[in-house]
Motif scaffolding. Sequence first.
Motif, PDB file in Angstrom:
ATOM      1  N   VAL A  59      70.255  86.284  31.171  1.00 64.06           N
ATOM      2  CA  VAL A  59      71.550  85.729  30.750  1.00 64.06           C
ATOM      3  C   VAL A  59      71.695  85.933  29.244  1.00 64.06           C
ATOM      4  O   VAL A  59      72.695  86.465  28.762  1.00 64.06           O
ATOM      5  N   ASP A  60      70.679  85.521  28.505  1.00 61.07           N
ATOM      6  CA  ASP A  60      70.672  85.711  27.053  1.00 61.07           C
ATOM      7  C   ASP A  60      69.210  85.746  26.599  1.00 61.07           C
ATOM      8  O   ASP A  60      68.549  84.707  26.539  1.00 61.07           O
ATOM      9  N   ALA A  61      68.739  86.955  26.304  1.00 60.45           N
ATOM     10  CA  ALA A  61      67.317  87.134  25.969  1.00 60.45           C
ATOM     11  C   ALA A  61      66.944  86.396  24.687  1.00 60.45           C
ATOM     12  O   ALA A  61      65.858  85.818  24.581  1.00 60.45           O
ATOM     13  N   LYS A  62      67.867  86.416  23.739  1.00 59.05           N
ATOM     14  CA  LYS A  62      67.549  85.802  22.426  1.00 59.05           C
ATOM     15  C   LYS A  62      67.231  84.321  22.556  1.00 59.05           C
ATOM     16  O   LYS A  62      66.269  83.817  21.975  1.00 59.05           O
ATOM     17  N   SER A  63      68.068  83.623  23.307  1.00 58.54           N
ATOM     18  CA  SER A  63      67.828  82.188  23.438  1.00 58.54           C
ATOM     19  C   SER A  63      66.970  81.878  24.664  1.00 58.54           C
ATOM     20  O   SER A  63      66.811  80.714  25.040  1.00 58.54           O
ATOM     21  N   GLY A  64      66.467  82.920  25.303  1.00 56.33           N
ATOM     22  CA  GLY A  64      65.565  82.726  26.440  1.00 56.33           C
ATOM     23  C   GLY A  64      66.218  82.121  27.658  1.00 56.33           C
ATOM     24  O   GLY A  64      65.660  81.249  28.317  1.00 56.33           O
ATOM     25  N   GLN A  65      67.453  82.605  27.989  1.00 56.75           N
ATOM     26  CA  GLN A  65      68.126  82.079  29.186  1.00 56.75           C
ATOM     27  C   GLN A  65      68.077  83.104  30.305  1.00 56.75           C
ATOM     28  O   GLN A  65      68.540  84.227  30.145  1.00 56.75           O
ATOM     29  N   TYR A  66      67.509  82.665  31.409  1.00 60.89           N
ATOM     30  CA  TYR A  66      67.368  83.553  32.565  1.00 60.89           C
ATOM     31  C   TYR A  66      67.853  82.830  33.815  1.00 60.89           C
ATOM     32  O   TYR A  66      67.841  81.592  33.854  1.00 60.89           O
ATOM     33  N   SER A  67      68.251  83.629  34.801  1.00 56.93           N
ATOM     34  CA  SER A  67      68.606  82.980  36.068  1.00 56.93           C
ATOM     35  C   SER A  67      68.042  83.791  37.241  1.00 56.93           C
ATOM     36  O   SER A  67      67.659  84.947  37.083  1.00 56.93           O
ATOM     37  N   CYS A  68      67.993  83.133  38.389  1.00 58.87           N
ATOM     38  CA  CYS A  68      67.455  83.776  39.587  1.00 58.87           C
ATOM     39  C   CYS A  68      68.573  84.585  40.256  1.00 58.87           C
ATOM     40  O   CYS A  68      69.664  84.062  40.491  1.00 58.87           O
ATOM     41  N   GLY A  69      68.279  85.834  40.567  1.00 57.62           N
ATOM     42  CA  GLY A  69      69.275  86.694  41.227  1.00 57.62           C
ATOM     43  C   GLY A  69      69.503  86.326  42.678  1.00 57.62           C
ATOM     44  O   GLY A  69      70.437  86.826  43.315  1.00 57.62           O
ATOM     45  N   GLY A  70      68.655  85.436  43.209  1.00 57.09           N
ATOM     46  CA  GLY A  70      68.808  85.032  44.609  1.00 57.09           C
ATOM     47  C   GLY A  70      69.734  83.845  44.750  1.00 57.09           C
ATOM     48  O   GLY A  70      70.617  83.843  45.600  1.00 57.09           O
ATOM     49  N   CYS A  71      69.529  82.835  43.896  1.00 53.88           N
ATOM     50  CA  CYS A  71      70.324  81.611  44.032  1.00 53.88           C
ATOM     51  C   CYS A  71      71.175  81.319  42.796  1.00 53.88           C
ATOM     52  O   CYS A  71      71.939  80.360  42.800  1.00 53.88           O
TER      53      CYS A  71
END
Length: 241
Positions: free
Chosen positions: A197-209
């Motif tokens: 989602v945003d690498a700089k601020s370390g935001q990731y999400s699951c592509g499944g849910c």
Amino acid sequence: MGPMLGALLKLQAVEDDLAHVRRRLRSKENAVGAARRKVEELTAQQKALHEQFVRRQSETDGIELERASREEEIVRLRSVLNHAKTNKEYSAILTQMNTYKADNSKLEDEILKIMEGVDSVKAEAEKVATQIEIEQRHLDEVAQSSAQEVTKLNTLMADLKERRKLAVRDVDLDAMRVFERMAEARDGRAMARIEVVDAKSGQYSCGGCYMSLAAEHYSALLSKDEIRRCDSCGCILYIEP
Ligand SMILES: [Zn+2]
């Protein structure tokens, strides 16, 4: 991506194809089922109309019998009338005859009304019979084209199952257990890509849910070949190679 996750991902690709084939098979079955149900419904309707027809027919027969017996009685009274000895007797017989005649005229009306009902039941039954023909033809067509498609899909399925066997050979046993449990629960979908989602601020999400993921999953998978699962849906996570 390490060899363990790499092998899982290859398996997932086969699993996706299998799930797709399974869905297509189900939709074929559903189409045939729906067409068959339509024919069955109409056939039940036809049966009910036939029963109605028989019931009304026997009702008319009963009334007709009653009418005929009165008619006989009228004929009998007519011959008796000529031998009446007194005026009183004559008029009594005449009254009786007229009562019977009035009764019969009512019965005739009743029969007529029922016959009209019978006609409308007949017309309805004819309509339904035509519909059955149309729907039966449709069912035959759907069943035939579906049978061809199902044969194709089953061949595809057998081929994919072989490919799955090969893909499974490269997968580590523990990873396989997790994969199979997830695949079964999620219609073949055991793995999910980590979306950045945003690498700089370390935001990731699951592509499944699509729920957010702890950043440590991403950083760990950058260097380690291990099973990491989404905290929300449990899918095995991977970074898109
Ligand atoms: Zn998830």
